[in-house]
Design a protein around this motif. Structure first.
Motif, short mmCIF file in Angstrom:
data_model
loop_
_atom_site.label_atom_id
_atom_site.label_comp_id
_atom_site.label_asym_id
_atom_site.label_seq_id
_atom_site.Cartn_x
_atom_site.Cartn_y
_atom_site.Cartn_z
N ALA A 226 0.26 -1.61 0.24
CA ALA A 226 -0.09 0.06 0.03
C ALA A 226 0.72 0.99 0.01
O ALA A 226 0.66 2.47 -0.45
N ASP A 227 2.02 1.43 0.21
CA ASP A 227 3.21 2.37 0.58
C ASP A 227 3.94 2.66 -0.32
O ASP A 227 3.97 4.01 -0.67
N ALA A 228 3.17 2.51 -1.98
CA ALA A 228 3.70 2.59 -3.26
C ALA A 228 2.58 3.17 -3.74
O ALA A 228 2.56 3.32 -4.95
N VAL B 141 -2.71 4.87 -8.80
CA VAL B 141 -1.91 5.44 -9.44
C VAL B 141 -0.52 5.10 -8.59
O VAL B 141 -0.80 5.11 -7.17
N LEU B 142 0.44 4.68 -9.00
CA LEU B 142 2.04 4.64 -7.99
C LEU B 142 2.31 5.89 -7.87
O LEU B 142 2.07 7.05 -8.34
N LYS B 143 3.13 6.44 -6.82
CA LYS B 143 3.98 7.56 -6.71
C LYS B 143 4.60 7.75 -7.47
O LYS B 143 5.96 6.72 -7.76
N LYS B 144 4.79 8.51 -7.11
CA LYS B 144 6.00 9.13 -7.89
C LYS B 144 7.13 10.57 -7.99
O LYS B 144 6.08 11.58 -6.60
N GLY B 145 8.30 10.31 -7.45
CA GLY B 145 8.85 11.98 -6.84
C GLY B 145 8.26 13.08 -7.71
O GLY B 145 8.37 13.40 -9.61
N LYS B 146 8.34 14.21 -7.70
CA LYS B 146 7.74 15.69 -7.86
C LYS B 146 8.72 16.80 -7.81
O LYS B 146 8.65 17.90 -8.18
N ASN C 223 10.82 6.22 -0.40
CA ASN C 223 10.15 6.64 -2.09
C ASN C 223 11.00 8.15 -2.41
O ASN C 223 10.96 8.74 -1.47
N LEU C 224 11.80 7.78 -3.30
CA LEU C 224 12.77 9.45 -3.38
C LEU C 224 12.75 9.35 -4.84
O LEU C 224 12.65 8.59 -5.92
N THR D 118 10.75 1.89 -3.80
CA THR D 118 11.86 0.49 -4.07
C THR D 118 11.13 0.07 -2.40
O THR D 118 11.27 0.12 -1.51
N GLY D 119 10.40 -1.05 -2.57
CA GLY D 119 10.76 -1.82 -1.08
C GLY D 119 10.53 -3.34 -1.16
O GLY D 119 10.66 -3.75 -2.15
N TYR D 120 11.03 -3.92 0.49
CA TYR D 120 10.70 -4.94 1.01
C TYR D 120 9.63 -5.56 1.77
O TYR D 120 9.28 -4.89 2.85
#
Length: 839
Positions: A203-205, A231-236, A259-260, A273-275
């Motif tokens: 869910a964090d993505a 919709v996935l997160k994106k840096g802005k 999320n960078l 990126t996540g594990y």
């Protein structure tokens, strides 16, 4: 291809005529337009949701106003006169244009707002968008603020989305209809098992979920119930910034994600990126009463099941956006997921005679291992010809998916524990998909807009499935098993879909319309490679899909809408796969490769009303579907002991008609308390019958099931978020799913309660969140089924109560940054995006 080109040119000619007609009848001549673009002075990024207020110079009461769009732009109509104009955004210094004489259209140009440092030092800024944004054509659920789903998966996210339900097996429904199309970043997901795929994405993505119940022609025609776009997160933001999230939970769960992004004037590098390491426990039972041919009770069987599941893996989406010129952008990204896990099922069968005298106990243990790897390469190109929305976009993507499942099943009677039998199943899937899409958007001076585009989807899948029975298991090795050909199969699925669309929209005074037409040509081959003599009837069909959306603004705070679209539902995944699910040897599931697509006509009437603290949205809908999919349960004529083997499979029914209504209410009693609620009610009438053949006394017997049925169903959801003393946020979500009759029994009602707390720490650079999913351990699927030879009561709980604790740390990023700075392009991930609805 020539036929496609001719149809595309015909569509363009048709909508060009509509454009000229609309221009000729445009009556807006007594108002002037005020336009402009609002940006943040420091970063030059557009400010979405900035407020524009127009007031009379002699009376401070607002005459009209509006908010900026994702590009920071606004256009407002007002009668000629002298006005004061104010542009403001929370935590920024406002700008005013006083005593402006407006006698003709005026463009205020680029308006740069500066941050108000004093205000930032005095208060904690929470310029958060509503958890649920209600729009006439869709609902947008913003995940970033939801504490309930921290440490969860996409399935947990969807459970909290208005109009959406997720059953205990992970199957997603929209307005009670499972024929919903799942998009990820605007691209359709064709996973063979969508429920499992959604459980693999943390869910964090997720940034937000868009609910589109009646899609326009620009979207894929597939999905009779509508479309969910994840919709996935994106840096802005400029510079280096992002967030880290660490989570743990009970049952044993761990997660770590980042999320960078690093953004310069020309390049924006981003990664999510996540594990994830996740365990879950489930349970189920099926208590059956067995009947003989005279309908007399011949015995009883109690089947009780406990499951333990482990999932672990890494997922990443990494890419770069290149600003080639100030109005040209090219984004390339790679997504990769590597997941593995184990499944352990423990099933106990207690058999009794007709007098409930104990006969025997049989155990069945299944231990499975699975490995899944997904790779996706995407490229998105955007050319903005001006800042008014005139643009051209092109998208391509290539996806590979590989899944391997193996399971060892042990059977034995407790009375003879040394006499064990072993079965073994293998399930391997390889899928390759290529998509190409291009869209062109042309706005006009009068606020009208023309769109056209093409999309191609090419998909290959191969899925061998084998069942071996009566083998041996020595020193950890299965051997000497006999392949059960009646349950084994190798499925090959090839799909070729080409589509073109065109649509035109405009606004005349308070009336807006959007008319569209889409054409899709489909070629699908479903083959059994081991049984080449079996003809599964390759599907070739072409359809036109019209859509129409009409909106009338009753006032500045209320609107009325009417929409129509034609939709298509293609059978996919487990619906098609003829392999037999062998987790239970008396309750089997098998797909049907010969399913035909179903066509749906959708009508929707909607009403939207806004007050100072309340937003209310309601709609009434009607759907008429031909060749609808339905699940049937039939006796196979086979027995395990004295238990009849029952098979579930999907078939095409003649017709289904669904009528219903829903409403969504957002209420903010005061600044620290937000309430979202929704209610959905529907009546479904199905008609049709099912003919099948079983073995009775070693002879084939033809039978017919009457599947005519009328069912009422409803569900409701309430979400409350309150800021407690010490700035602790508390969130409570409750859902209730009403009972529903089926053609072969009924589903009983059930409820679920989720709760969460969160607290900002480290000068608001970090957040601690604690959530409990299924607080009272009540989330179950409960069914009663009545067949010729068996009556059964069943319960199934996929996951028991889950407790998660998460820690989020924001690096060079205020809590509000993700909402304040939007990307330069239309940045929700390509795929299905032309322009916006006019007006």
């Amino acid at each position: 291809m020539r036929q496609t080109l001719r149809i595309f040119l015909s569509l363009c000619l048709l909508f060009t005529s509509l454009i000229n007609f609309a221009k000729s009848i445009d009556p807006i001549k007594d108002k002037v337009k005020i336009s402009g673009t609002v940006i943040e002075k420091a970063t030059k990024q557009p400010l979405e949701y900035a407020t524009v207020t127009i007031t009379d110079t002699k009376n401070p009461k607002m005459i009209t106003g509006g908010i900026t769009n994702a590009k920071g732009g606004f256009t407002i109509e007002v009668a000629p006169g002298i006005y004061n104009i104010k542009i403001e955004f929370i935590s920024f210094k406002s700008i005013e244009f006083n005593q402006r004489s407006l006698e003709k259209n005026i463009d205020l140009g680029v308006i740069a707002l500066s941050e108000d440092a004093a205000q930032l030092n005095e208060v904690v800024v929470r310029a958060e968008k509503s958890t649920v944004e209600i729009k006439l054509d869709k609902k947008v659920y913003n995940v970033g603020q939801d504490m309930i789903v921290k440490g969860g998966t996409v399935s947990d996210v969807l459970e909290n989305v208005p109009s959406v339900t997720v059953d205990v097996e992970g199957n997603v429904s929209l307005r009670g209809n499972e024929n919903v199309r799942i998009f990820i970043d605007g691209r359709p997901s064709n996973s063979l098992n969508m429920a499992d795929a959604l459980r693999q994405i943390p869910a964090d993505a997720i940034d937000k979920v868009e609910v589109i119940t009646n899609p326009s022609a620009r979207y894929d025609a597939e999905g009779g119930a509508g479309i969910l776009n994840i919709v996935l997160k994106k840096g802005k933001n400029q510079g280096f910034n992002g967030s880290f999230i660490v989570s743990t939970g009970i049952p044993e769960t761990y997660g770590l994600s980042a999320n960078l992004n690093y953004k310069t004037e020309k390049l924006n590098f981003f990664t999510s990126t996540g594990y994830d390491y996740r365990t879950s426990e489930g349970r189920g039972l099926t208590h059956s009463t067995l009947l003989d041919t005279n309908k007399d009770i011949s015995g009883y069987t109690n089947e009780d099941k406990n499951t333990e599941r482990l999932r672990k893996g890494i997922s990443t989406k990494t890419g770069v956006e290149w600003t080639i010129t100030p109005n040209t952008f090219w984004t390339n990204a790679i997504s990769y997921r590597d997941n593995s896990g184990t499944n352990e099922d423990h099933v106990q069968f207690l058999s009794y005679d007709q007098n409930r005298e104990y006969l025997s106990t049989r155990y069945r243990k299944g231990v499975g291992n699975d490995i899944g790897k997904d790779l996706e390469l995407t490229s998105n190109f955007i050319k903005n010809f001006n800042d008014k929305g005139h643009k051209w976009t092109a998208d391509i993507s290539y996806t590979t998916n590989k899944d391997a499942d193996n399971s060892l099943i042990t059977n034995y009677f407790v009375e003879n524990i040394n006499d064990k039998t072993y079965d073994y199943t293998t399930n391997n899937q390889k899928q390759y998909q290529f998509q190409a899409q291009t869209d062109y958007v042309l706005p006009f001076e009068n606020g009208s807009q023309f769109e056209a585009g093409y999309k191609g989807n090419f998909n290959n899948l191969r899925n061998p499935y084998d069942v071996f029975v009566d083998g041996t298991f020595v020193n950890g090795v299965f051997d000497n098993g006999v392949r059960k050909d009646s349950l084994s199969n190798t499925l090959e699925y090839r799909e070729r879909i080409n589509a073109v669309y065109s649509q035109y929209g405009s606004k005349i005074n308070k009336f807006s319309y959007l008319l569209g037409l889409r054409w899709e040509d489909t070629h699908i081959e479903v083959n059994s490679l081991e049984e080449p003599s079996i003809d599964y009837n390759t599907k070739k069909y072409s359809y036109f899909f019209p859509s129409a959306f009409l909106t009338y603004e009753l006032s500045d705070e209320s609107s009325l809408s009417l929409s129509y679209s034609k939709r298509l539902t293609r059978p996919r995944g487990r619906f098609l796969n003829p392999a037999t699910n062998y987790s239970s040897n008396i309750n089997l599931f098998r797909g049907n490769p010969d399913l035909n697509p179903s066509l749906t006509d959708k009508f929707d009437v909607g009403y939207l009303k806004k007050w100072d603290k309340v937003t209310f949205s309601t709609s009434m809908f009607f759907e008429n579907t031909n060749d609808v999919f339905s699940f049937v349960r039939t006796e196979t004529g086979e027995y395990v002991g004295n238990n009849p083997v029952v098979l579930s499979k999907p078939i095409n029914l003649a017709k289904e008609q669904q009528f219903g209504f829903e409403f969504t209410l957002n209420y903010t009693p005061f600044k620290k308390w937000k309430i979202n609620s929704s209610f959905n009610f529907s009546n479904v009438k199905t008609s049709g019958e099912y003919k099948y053949t079983i073995l009775e006394n070693n002879q084939s017997v033809d039978k017919i099931q009457d599947l005519n049925n009328e069912a009422f169903s409803w569900f409701s959801r309430l979400n409350s978020r309150l800021t407690l003393p010490a700035k602790i946020d508390w969130q409570l979500t409750g859902m209730y799913f009403g009972p529903k009759n089926t053609a072969q029994g009924k589903s009983l009602g059930n409820y679920v309660i989720n709760m969460a707390f969160s607290k900002d720490i480290l000068k608001d650079k970090a957040t601690l969140a604690l959530n409990v999913s299924d607080l009272f351990n009540s989330r179950k699927m409960i069914n009663e089924t009545n067949l010729t030879s068996v009556m059964s009561y069943s319960e199934f709980q996929w996951r028991r109560r889950q407790i998660n604790l998460s820690f989020t740390y924001r690096l060079n990023m205020k809590k509000t940054d993700k909402d304040k700075n939007m990307p330069k392009n239309n940045g929700d991930g390509g795929g299905e995006g032309g322009g916006d609805f006019p007006g």
